[in-house]
Motif scaffolding. Structure first.
Motif, PDB file in Angstrom:
ATOM      1  N   ARG A  11     -21.228 -19.879 -27.680  1.00 37.61           N
ATOM      2  CA  ARG A  11     -20.454 -20.320 -26.705  1.00 37.61           C
ATOM      3  C   ARG A  11     -19.053 -20.264 -27.520  1.00 37.61           C
ATOM      4  NH1 ARG A  11     -21.754 -25.991 -24.144  1.00 37.61           N
ATOM      5  NH2 ARG A  11     -22.359 -26.311 -26.224  1.00 37.61           N
ATOM      6  N   THR A  12     -18.929 -19.905 -28.817  1.00 32.80           N
ATOM      7  CA  THR A  12     -17.676 -19.732 -29.337  1.00 32.80           C
ATOM      8  C   THR A  12     -16.845 -18.557 -28.705  1.00 32.80           C
ATOM      9  OG1 THR A  12     -18.532 -20.788 -31.451  1.00 32.80           O
ATOM     10  CG2 THR A  12     -16.370 -19.272 -31.683  1.00 32.80           C
ATOM     11  N   VAL A  13     -15.657 -18.831 -28.168  1.00 27.00           N
ATOM     12  CA  VAL A  13     -15.179 -17.689 -27.443  1.00 27.00           C
ATOM     13  C   VAL A  13     -13.583 -17.839 -27.828  1.00 27.00           C
ATOM     14  CG1 VAL A  13     -14.745 -19.201 -25.614  1.00 27.00           C
ATOM     15  CG2 VAL A  13     -14.632 -16.691 -25.175  1.00 27.00           C
ATOM     16  N   PHE A  14     -13.076 -16.214 -27.745  1.00 24.73           N
ATOM     17  CA  PHE A  14     -11.324 -16.335 -28.017  1.00 24.73           C
ATOM     18  C   PHE A  14     -11.040 -16.401 -26.546  1.00 24.73           C
ATOM     19  CE2 PHE A  14     -12.873 -14.323 -31.952  1.00 24.73           C
ATOM     20  CZ  PHE A  14     -12.068 -15.003 -32.810  1.00 24.73           C
ATOM     21  N   ALA A  15     -10.840 -17.414 -26.077  1.00 26.24           N
ATOM     22  CA  ALA A  15     -10.401 -17.807 -24.537  1.00 26.24           C
ATOM     23  C   ALA A  15      -9.005 -17.090 -24.061  1.00 26.24           C
ATOM     24  CB  ALA A  15     -10.490 -19.250 -24.326  1.00 26.24           C
ATOM     25  N   THR A  16      -9.168 -16.387 -23.104  1.00 24.33           N
ATOM     26  CA  THR A  16      -7.749 -16.027 -22.352  1.00 24.33           C
ATOM     27  C   THR A  16      -7.457 -16.723 -20.997  1.00 24.33           C
ATOM     28  OG1 THR A  16      -8.998 -14.146 -21.421  1.00 24.33           O
ATOM     29  CG2 THR A  16      -7.928 -13.690 -23.595  1.00 24.33           C
ATOM     30  N   HIS A  17      -8.695 -17.310 -20.478  1.00 32.18           N
ATOM     31  CA  HIS A  17      -8.782 -17.856 -19.189  1.00 32.18           C
ATOM     32  C   HIS A  17      -9.618 -19.075 -19.301  1.00 32.18           C
ATOM     33  CE1 HIS A  17      -7.734 -13.658 -18.217  1.00 32.18           C
ATOM     34  NE2 HIS A  17      -7.532 -14.163 -17.104  1.00 32.18           N
ATOM     35  N   ARG A  18      -8.865 -20.228 -18.303  1.00 32.17           N
ATOM     36  CA  ARG A  18      -9.720 -21.288 -18.176  1.00 32.17           C
ATOM     37  C   ARG A  18     -10.018 -21.471 -16.483  1.00 32.17           C
ATOM     38  NH1 ARG A  18      -7.647 -26.862 -16.671  1.00 32.17           N
ATOM     39  NH2 ARG A  18      -9.639 -28.122 -17.044  1.00 32.17           N
ATOM     40  N   ALA A  19     -11.008 -21.671 -16.200  1.00 34.52           N
ATOM     41  CA  ALA A  19     -11.506 -21.893 -14.662  1.00 34.52           C
ATOM     42  C   ALA A  19     -11.012 -20.520 -13.757  1.00 34.52           C
ATOM     43  CB  ALA A  19     -10.806 -23.069 -14.061  1.00 34.52           C
ATOM     44  N   GLY A  20     -11.100 -19.339 -14.561  1.00 35.78           N
ATOM     45  CA  GLY A  20     -10.624 -18.148 -13.644  1.00 35.78           C
ATOM     46  C   GLY A  20      -9.200 -18.062 -13.857  1.00 35.78           C
ATOM     47  N   GLU A  21      -8.218 -18.890 -14.385  1.00 31.44           N
ATOM     48  CA  GLU A  21      -6.697 -18.697 -14.468  1.00 31.44           C
ATOM     49  C   GLU A  21      -6.346 -18.584 -16.049  1.00 31.44           C
ATOM     50  OE1 GLU A  21      -4.900 -18.559 -11.886  1.00 31.44           O
ATOM     51  OE2 GLU A  21      -6.532 -18.910 -10.491  1.00 31.44           O
ATOM     52  N   PRO A  22      -5.469 -17.569 -15.968  1.00 30.94           N
ATOM     53  CA  PRO A  22      -4.899 -17.142 -17.397  1.00 30.94           C
ATOM     54  C   PRO A  22      -4.386 -18.654 -17.937  1.00 30.94           C
ATOM     55  CG  PRO A  22      -4.027 -15.528 -15.916  1.00 30.94           C
ATOM     56  CD  PRO A  22      -4.682 -16.687 -14.959  1.00 30.94           C
ATOM     57  N   LEU A  23      -4.762 -18.633 -19.353  1.00 25.25           N
ATOM     58  CA  LEU A  23      -4.112 -19.683 -19.886  1.00 25.25           C
ATOM     59  C   LEU A  23      -2.791 -19.757 -19.921  1.00 25.25           C
ATOM     60  CD1 LEU A  23      -6.240 -19.494 -23.391  1.00 25.25           C
ATOM     61  CD2 LEU A  23      -6.616 -20.949 -21.410  1.00 25.25           C
ATOM     62  N   THR A  24      -2.122 -21.071 -19.838  1.00 21.04           N
ATOM     63  CA  THR A  24      -0.711 -21.170 -19.946  1.00 21.04           C
ATOM     64  C   THR A  24      -0.072 -21.106 -21.398  1.00 21.04           C
ATOM     65  OG1 THR A  24      -0.702 -23.574 -20.134  1.00 21.04           O
ATOM     66  CG2 THR A  24      -0.828 -22.751 -17.990  1.00 21.04           C
ATOM     67  N   ALA A  25       1.022 -20.739 -21.609  1.00 20.04           N
ATOM     68  CA  ALA A  25       1.779 -20.768 -23.040  1.00 20.04           C
ATOM     69  C   ALA A  25       1.342 -21.943 -23.704  1.00 20.04           C
ATOM     70  CB  ALA A  25       3.130 -20.529 -22.831  1.00 20.04           C
ATOM     71  N   GLU A  26       1.281 -23.095 -23.277  1.00 23.94           N
ATOM     72  CA  GLU A  26       1.259 -24.482 -23.588  1.00 23.94           C
ATOM     73  C   GLU A  26      -0.261 -24.630 -24.173  1.00 23.94           C
ATOM     74  OE1 GLU A  26       2.818 -24.093 -20.924  1.00 23.94           O
ATOM     75  OE2 GLU A  26       5.029 -24.607 -21.290  1.00 23.94           O
ATOM     76  N   HIS A  27      -1.113 -23.942 -23.499  1.00 22.77           N
ATOM     77  CA  HIS A  27      -2.392 -24.294 -24.074  1.00 22.77           C
ATOM     78  C   HIS A  27      -3.204 -22.997 -24.645  1.00 22.77           C
ATOM     79  CE1 HIS A  27      -3.392 -27.990 -21.781  1.00 22.77           C
ATOM     80  NE2 HIS A  27      -2.872 -27.463 -20.972  1.00 22.77           N
ATOM     81  N   GLY A  28      -2.056 -22.230 -25.240  1.00 21.11           N
ATOM     82  CA  GLY A  28      -2.630 -21.171 -26.076  1.00 21.11           C
ATOM     83  C   GLY A  28      -2.724 -19.608 -25.665  1.00 21.11           C
ATOM     84  N   PHE A  29      -2.061 -19.351 -24.536  1.00 14.98           N
ATOM     85  CA  PHE A  29      -1.687 -18.029 -23.874  1.00 14.98           C
ATOM     86  C   PHE A  29      -1.051 -17.139 -25.228  1.00 14.98           C
ATOM     87  CE2 PHE A  29       0.593 -14.464 -22.180  1.00 14.98           C
ATOM     88  CZ  PHE A  29      -0.220 -13.982 -21.434  1.00 14.98           C
ATOM     89  N   PRO A  30      -1.387 -15.861 -25.606  1.00 11.28           N
ATOM     90  CA  PRO A  30      -2.556 -15.136 -24.755  1.00 11.28           C
ATOM     91  C   PRO A  30      -4.001 -15.543 -25.157  1.00 11.28           C
ATOM     92  CG  PRO A  30      -1.510 -13.770 -26.411  1.00 11.28           C
ATOM     93  CD  PRO A  30      -0.764 -15.241 -26.484  1.00 11.28           C
TER      94      PRO A  30
END
Length: 213
Positions: free
Chosen positions: A134-153
């Motif tokens: 389950r270790t993942v380079f996440a680009t989305h949370r709950a189907g939505e792109p991450l915001t800049a404050e939460h780590g986008f991209p």
């Protein structure tokens, strides 16, 4: 994360929520916690790099467009912040760390990785934690792109460890044959960061938990 404001877990102190690590509380929203400013994303300059002790001795680079074209998968994993809030059952979308390992295999002697992010921020991980399902380079949370404050991209999510082990604004991975402390580990955080064992700070470390002095 891309840093924490202060030194940031199944049965714990919450019998009604046995999935919470000890000392954690359930968080309904998603607080913003990081150290330093939010970096400006410049897609034409952005790249993701895998380097260090690779199996072939080389370095692999992906542009943002190329990284975005890698296999996108969805995992469900908790987020346990050392500041004591936990988010349970979060859906993350992105590129599994295993995919990166398959595309750029480490040499046999690799035991750890250092994950590098903007502004020189880093977090060290045992190879087994990095390679976990389950270790993942996440680009989305709950189907939505991450915001800049939460780590986008791209941010790393390592559900089995405290959230500081998953930096925001990731730019690369270094394969290592020995452990080395990352940004927060050099500043008093536990080298391993297992929330179920409440490994919050370096003074709690036992022999073998950290690199040799």
């Amino acid at each position: 994360m891309g840093g924490m404001v202060q030194p940031e877990s199944r049965e714990g102190e919450h019998p009604q929520l046995p999935q919470l690590p000890p000392g954690q509380r359930l968080q309904r929203g998603w607080p913003v916690t990081h150290y330093g400013p939010v970096p400006r994303f410049r897609p034409e300059r952005w790249e993701f790099r895998v380097f260090g002790v690779t199996a072939d001795g080389g370095t692999r680079h992906w542009s943002h467009e190329e990284f975005s074209a890698l296999p996108h998968e969805t995992v469900v994993g908790d987020l346990h912040c050392v500041t004591r809030f936990s988010m349970l059952g979060v859906e993350w979308g992105g590129v599994r760390a295993r995919t990166v390992l398959e595309l750029v295999p480490p040499a046999e002697e690799v035991t750890h990785v250092m994950v590098w992010a903007e502004y020189g921020y880093s977090a060290n991980l045992r190879l087994a934690d990095f390679a976990a399902d389950r270790t993942v380079f996440a680009t989305h949370r709950a189907g939505e792109p991450l915001t800049a404050e939460h780590g986008f991209p791209v941010r790393l999510v390592v559900p089995q460890l405290y959230a500081w082990k998953g930096p925001k604004w990731v730019r690369g991975v270094e394969y290592m044959t020995a452990d080395r402390r990352g940004f927060w580990e050099e500043r008093g955080y536990h080298n391993l960061g297992d929330p179920w064992r409440e490994q919050r700070y370096s003074y709690q470390e036992e022999p073998g938990d950290g690199p040799e002095p």
